[in-house]
Design a protein around this motif. Structure first.
Motif, PDB file in Angstrom:
ATOM      1  N   MET A   1      48.494  54.379  30.209  1.00  0.00           N
ATOM      2  CA  MET A   1      49.473  54.790  31.207  1.00  0.00           C
ATOM      3  C   MET A   1      50.896  54.456  30.758  1.00  0.00           C
ATOM      4  SD  MET A   1      47.712  56.227  33.596  1.00  0.00           S
ATOM      5  CE  MET A   1      46.585  56.777  32.290  1.00  0.00           C
ATOM      6  N   GLU A   2      51.043  53.375  30.024  1.00  0.00           N
ATOM      7  CA  GLU A   2      52.369  52.951  29.586  1.00  0.00           C
ATOM      8  C   GLU A   2      52.955  53.864  28.506  1.00  0.00           C
ATOM      9  OE1 GLU A   2      52.257  48.852  28.505  1.00  0.00           O
ATOM     10  OE2 GLU A   2      51.621  48.243  30.496  1.00  0.00           O
ATOM     11  N   LYS A   3      52.115  54.697  27.921  1.00  0.00           N
ATOM     12  CA  LYS A   3      52.647  55.676  26.975  1.00  0.00           C
ATOM     13  C   LYS A   3      53.511  56.703  27.704  1.00  0.00           C
ATOM     14  CE  LYS A   3      48.785  55.329  23.715  1.00  0.00           C
ATOM     15  NZ  LYS A   3      47.633  56.030  23.099  1.00  0.00           N
ATOM     16  N   GLN A   4      53.228  56.847  29.020  1.00  0.00           N
ATOM     17  CA  GLN A   4      54.016  57.767  29.825  1.00  0.00           C
ATOM     18  C   GLN A   4      54.995  57.026  30.734  1.00  0.00           C
ATOM     19  OE1 GLN A   4      51.661  61.131  31.393  1.00  0.00           O
ATOM     20  NE2 GLN A   4      49.903  60.047  30.560  1.00  0.00           N
ATOM     21  N   PHE A   5      54.679  55.766  31.031  1.00  0.00           N
ATOM     22  CA  PHE A   5      55.547  54.944  31.856  1.00  0.00           C
ATOM     23  C   PHE A   5      55.911  53.704  31.052  1.00  0.00           C
ATOM     24  CE2 PHE A   5      52.115  56.780  34.541  1.00  0.00           C
ATOM     25  CZ  PHE A   5      52.846  57.858  34.996  1.00  0.00           C
ATOM     26  N   THR A   6      56.573  52.744  31.680  1.00  0.00           N
ATOM     27  CA  THR A   6      56.913  51.508  30.994  1.00  0.00           C
ATOM     28  C   THR A   6      56.329  50.339  31.740  1.00  0.00           C
ATOM     29  OG1 THR A   6      58.951  51.306  32.266  1.00  0.00           O
ATOM     30  CG2 THR A   6      59.098  52.424  30.134  1.00  0.00           C
ATOM     31  N   GLY A   7      56.249  49.178  31.080  1.00  0.00           N
ATOM     32  CA  GLY A   7      55.786  47.964  31.740  1.00  0.00           C
ATOM     33  C   GLY A   7      54.571  47.379  31.077  1.00  0.00           C
ATOM     34  N   SER A   8      54.099  46.303  31.613  1.00  0.00           N
ATOM     35  CA  SER A   8      52.928  45.611  31.089  1.00  0.00           C
ATOM     36  C   SER A   8      51.969  45.342  32.225  1.00  0.00           C
ATOM     37  CB  SER A   8      53.335  44.283  30.437  1.00  0.00           C
ATOM     38  OG  SER A   8      53.975  43.458  31.374  1.00  0.00           O
ATOM     39  N   GLY A   9      50.707  45.277  31.916  1.00  0.00           N
ATOM     40  CA  GLY A   9      49.710  45.171  32.979  1.00  0.00           C
ATOM     41  C   GLY A   9      49.083  43.807  33.069  1.00  0.00           C
ATOM     42  N   SER A  10      48.354  43.611  34.109  1.00  0.00           N
ATOM     43  CA  SER A  10      47.634  42.372  34.313  1.00  0.00           C
ATOM     44  C   SER A  10      46.427  42.326  33.393  1.00  0.00           C
ATOM     45  CB  SER A  10      47.175  42.293  35.772  1.00  0.00           C
ATOM     46  OG  SER A  10      46.252  41.255  35.939  1.00  0.00           O
ATOM     47  N   THR A  11      46.038  41.106  32.986  1.00  0.00           N
ATOM     48  CA  THR A  11      44.850  40.958  32.147  1.00  0.00           C
ATOM     49  C   THR A  11      43.682  40.416  32.958  1.00  0.00           C
ATOM     50  OG1 THR A  11      45.591  38.741  31.505  1.00  0.00           O
ATOM     51  CG2 THR A  11      46.201  40.578  30.065  1.00  0.00           C
ATOM     52  N   GLN A  12      43.826  40.420  34.269  1.00  0.00           N
ATOM     53  CA  GLN A  12      42.731  39.968  35.108  1.00  0.00           C
ATOM     54  C   GLN A  12      41.719  41.087  35.290  1.00  0.00           C
ATOM     55  OE1 GLN A  12      44.510  38.722  38.762  1.00  0.00           O
ATOM     56  NE2 GLN A  12      45.313  36.817  37.897  1.00  0.00           N
ATOM     57  N   SER A  13      40.436  40.680  35.357  1.00  0.00           N
ATOM     58  CA  SER A  13      39.416  41.685  35.634  1.00  0.00           C
ATOM     59  C   SER A  13      39.572  42.150  37.066  1.00  0.00           C
ATOM     60  CB  SER A  13      38.010  41.112  35.419  1.00  0.00           C
ATOM     61  OG  SER A  13      37.774  40.053  36.317  1.00  0.00           O
ATOM     62  N   ARG A  14      39.171  43.375  37.334  1.00  0.00           N
ATOM     63  CA  ARG A  14      39.326  43.943  38.664  1.00  0.00           C
ATOM     64  C   ARG A  14      37.987  44.451  39.168  1.00  0.00           C
ATOM     65  NH1 ARG A  14      44.365  45.535  40.532  1.00  0.00           N
ATOM     66  NH2 ARG A  14      43.157  46.138  42.343  1.00  0.00           N
ATOM     67  N   GLN A  15      37.700  44.150  40.436  1.00  0.00           N
ATOM     68  CA  GLN A  15      36.491  44.643  41.081  1.00  0.00           C
ATOM     69  C   GLN A  15      36.834  45.991  41.707  1.00  0.00           C
ATOM     70  OE1 GLN A  15      33.611  42.825  41.018  1.00  0.00           O
ATOM     71  NE2 GLN A  15      32.446  44.493  41.910  1.00  0.00           N
ATOM     72  N   ILE A  16      36.511  47.065  41.026  1.00  0.00           N
ATOM     73  CA  ILE A  16      36.837  48.391  41.527  1.00  0.00           C
ATOM     74  C   ILE A  16      35.596  49.267  41.482  1.00  0.00           C
ATOM     75  CG2 ILE A  16      39.252  48.250  40.829  1.00  0.00           C
ATOM     76  CD1 ILE A  16      38.609  49.927  38.405  1.00  0.00           C
ATOM     77  N   GLY A  17      35.690  50.397  42.158  1.00  0.00           N
ATOM     78  CA  GLY A  17      34.574  51.326  42.140  1.00  0.00           C
ATOM     79  C   GLY A  17      33.447  50.880  43.062  1.00  0.00           C
ATOM     80  N   GLY A  18      32.287  51.465  42.868  1.00  0.00           N
ATOM     81  CA  GLY A  18      31.136  51.148  43.691  1.00  0.00           C
ATOM     82  C   GLY A  18      30.899  52.183  44.777  1.00  0.00           C
ATOM     83  N   VAL A  19      29.759  52.075  45.429  1.00  0.00           N
ATOM     84  CA  VAL A  19      29.355  53.033  46.457  1.00  0.00           C
ATOM     85  C   VAL A  19      30.348  53.031  47.621  1.00  0.00           C
ATOM     86  CG1 VAL A  19      27.519  53.666  48.073  1.00  0.00           C
ATOM     87  CG2 VAL A  19      26.936  52.775  45.819  1.00  0.00           C
ATOM     88  N   LYS A  20      30.831  51.855  48.022  1.00  0.00           N
ATOM     89  CA  LYS A  20      31.785  51.777  49.137  1.00  0.00           C
ATOM     90  C   LYS A  20      33.065  52.524  48.806  1.00  0.00           C
ATOM     91  CE  LYS A  20      33.168  50.234  53.167  1.00  0.00           C
ATOM     92  NZ  LYS A  20      34.464  50.901  53.289  1.00  0.00           N
ATOM     93  N   LYS A  21      33.506  52.481  47.559  1.00  0.00           N
ATOM     94  CA  LYS A  21      34.725  53.184  47.164  1.00  0.00           C
ATOM     95  C   LYS A  21      34.532  54.689  47.316  1.00  0.00           C
ATOM     96  CE  LYS A  21      38.915  53.246  45.407  1.00  0.00           C
ATOM     97  NZ  LYS A  21      40.050  52.472  45.926  1.00  0.00           N
ATOM     98  N   VAL A  22      33.375  55.194  46.911  1.00  0.00           N
ATOM     99  CA  VAL A  22      33.096  56.621  47.067  1.00  0.00           C
ATOM    100  C   VAL A  22      33.088  56.993  48.545  1.00  0.00           C
ATOM    101  CG1 VAL A  22      31.431  58.482  46.661  1.00  0.00           C
ATOM    102  CG2 VAL A  22      31.759  56.722  44.930  1.00  0.00           C
ATOM    103  N   ALA A  23      32.469  56.154  49.377  1.00  0.00           N
ATOM    104  CA  ALA A  23      32.444  56.424  50.823  1.00  0.00           C
ATOM    105  C   ALA A  23      33.857  56.470  51.391  1.00  0.00           C
ATOM    106  CB  ALA A  23      31.618  55.350  51.538  1.00  0.00           C
ATOM    107  N   ASP A  24      34.707  55.549  50.961  1.00  0.00           N
ATOM    108  CA  ASP A  24      36.091  55.526  51.436  1.00  0.00           C
ATOM    109  C   ASP A  24      36.833  56.799  51.027  1.00  0.00           C
ATOM    110  OD1 ASP A  24      35.723  53.061  52.558  1.00  0.00           O
ATOM    111  OD2 ASP A  24      36.556  51.949  50.868  1.00  0.00           O
ATOM    112  N   ILE A  25      36.597  57.237  49.778  1.00  0.00           N
ATOM    113  CA  ILE A  25      37.259  58.460  49.292  1.00  0.00           C
ATOM    114  C   ILE A  25      36.757  59.675  50.071  1.00  0.00           C
ATOM    115  CG2 ILE A  25      37.508  60.017  47.302  1.00  0.00           C
ATOM    116  CD1 ILE A  25      37.398  57.519  45.514  1.00  0.00           C
ATOM    117  N   MET A  26      35.444  59.744  50.295  1.00  0.00           N
ATOM    118  CA  MET A  26      34.880  60.866  51.045  1.00  0.00           C
ATOM    119  C   MET A  26      35.463  60.937  52.452  1.00  0.00           C
ATOM    120  SD  MET A  26      32.842  62.573  49.089  1.00  0.00           S
ATOM    121  CE  MET A  26      33.932  62.142  47.743  1.00  0.00           C
TER     122      MET A  26
END
Length: 337
Positions: A184-209
């Motif tokens: 993403m930084e190739k198109q934007f600027t900045g540096s990101g966090s190196t912490q792992s992230r709990q993302i995705g999962g069935v609940k995320k799909v339900a929220d998107i739906m």
């Protein structure tokens, strides 16, 4: 909006927009700097839609704001530790993190966070030619309503695949997240966090739906069901749909009704079950309920898409209030604690 002599009939969003407009450009801009993209978008749209607000209403809104400030603000409490503790208590660690950075460190949005400030079509253009796994991580990283908009813009043939990939996602390792942030930084600027992230999962799909329009939601869910019936059932169990409002307690319904317009509500009730209507009516004054029944009886045919849009708008408000701890959403697999 019609001229109002007082703030009695205004929603919380109306009041926030009126307050910002009354502050002046520079002060309003400083306030908006400390808000997330969703809040900025909602307030911006509401500010643009306000019409003919009476002087009395403005005075009432400002007076109400000052009363709340006096109730909640003390002298000498504006320390960093206080702000961190308050925001984490109100929003939780994950949601408070980025907001704390913007308020305390003045950090600019960087890397993946930049996508949250972009409109859905721009995000779709950014990720359109990326690998599906990258697309699924990005969609998991965004808020569900934004992800739903992006998903609907992407080609139909990839939507189900992405929904399945999102449902299978769990924690993303720091190096993988950093690598994606670098892309993403190739198109934007900045540096990101190196912490792992709990993302995705069935609940995320339900929220998107939950945020997708009815036709696209049905197409994707039907395709998922053909591929994995158990997964489709799990997603549906976690979705909070309009009918689930019958499981919200009376106090929650009353709080919700204060945040939505009568016009939106009457359209949303046009094609719903009688038990939902009764749930709504019993939490109104007798006179208001009678007027709404009359409006429903007098209303001509309404396009299903308009009804679905009104229901989605109400559900969006309900989820926002639930996230803020103002109401508890029952049913739909919502965990009660």
């Amino acid at each position: 909006m019609t001229d109002e002599s007082s703030a009695q009939n205004l929603t919380g969003l109306d009041k926030a927009a009126i307050l910002l407009l009354s502050l002046g450009e520079e002060t309003a801009a400083e306030v908006l700097k400390h808000m997330g993209p969703k809040e900025v978008q909602m307030l911006g749209m509401q500010m643009a839609s306000l019409r003919n607000i009476g002087k009395g209403a403005v005075e009432d809104v400002v007076d109400e704001f000052l009363e709340k400030v006096e109730e909640q603000t003390g002298i000498g409490i504006g320390t960093e530790d206080y702000i961190r503790s308050t925001l984490k208590s109100a929003l939780g660690d994950d949601k408070a993190g980025a907001l704390i950075d913007r308020i305390l460190a003045g950090a600019n949005t960087k890397g993946l966070d930049t996508l949250k400030w972009m409109d859905a079509r721009s995000v779709a253009d950014v990720i359109r030619f990326e690998h599906p796994q990258i697309q699924s991580i990005v969609l998991s990283y965004l808020d569900p309503d934004q992800s739903a908009e992006v998903l609907q813009i992407l080609p139909e043939k990839v939507r189900v695949d992405l929904a399945l990939r999102i449902s299978a996602l769990e924690a993303v390792q720091p190096d993988a997240l950093q690598e994606l942030n670098d892309i993403m930084e190739k198109q934007f600027t900045g540096s990101g966090s190196t912490q792992s992230r709990q993302i995705g999962g069935v609940k995320k799909v339900a929220d998107i739906m939950n945020f997708m329009d009815g036709s696209n939601e049905a197409l994707i869910m039907d395709s998922i069901r053909e591929s994995d019936e158990d997964l489709a059932q799990k997603i549906e169990d976690l979705m909070f749909v309009f009918d689930n409002l019958s499981d919200v307690d009376d106090r929650g319904i009353q709080a919700l009704l204060r945040e939505i317009s009568t016009d939106t509500l009457v359209i949303a009730l046009k094609a719903c079950d009688e038990d939902i209507k009764e749930k709504i009516f019993k939490n109104m004054s007798k006179r208001a309920a009678e007027l709404m029944r009359d409006d429903l009886d007098a209303m001509g045919p309404v396009k299903l898409s308009e009804v679905e849009a009104a229901q989605k708008e109400i559900l969006t408000v309900a989820r926002r209030m639930a996230d803020a701890g103002e109401i508890v959403l029952g049913g739909g697999g919502e965990e009660m604690v």
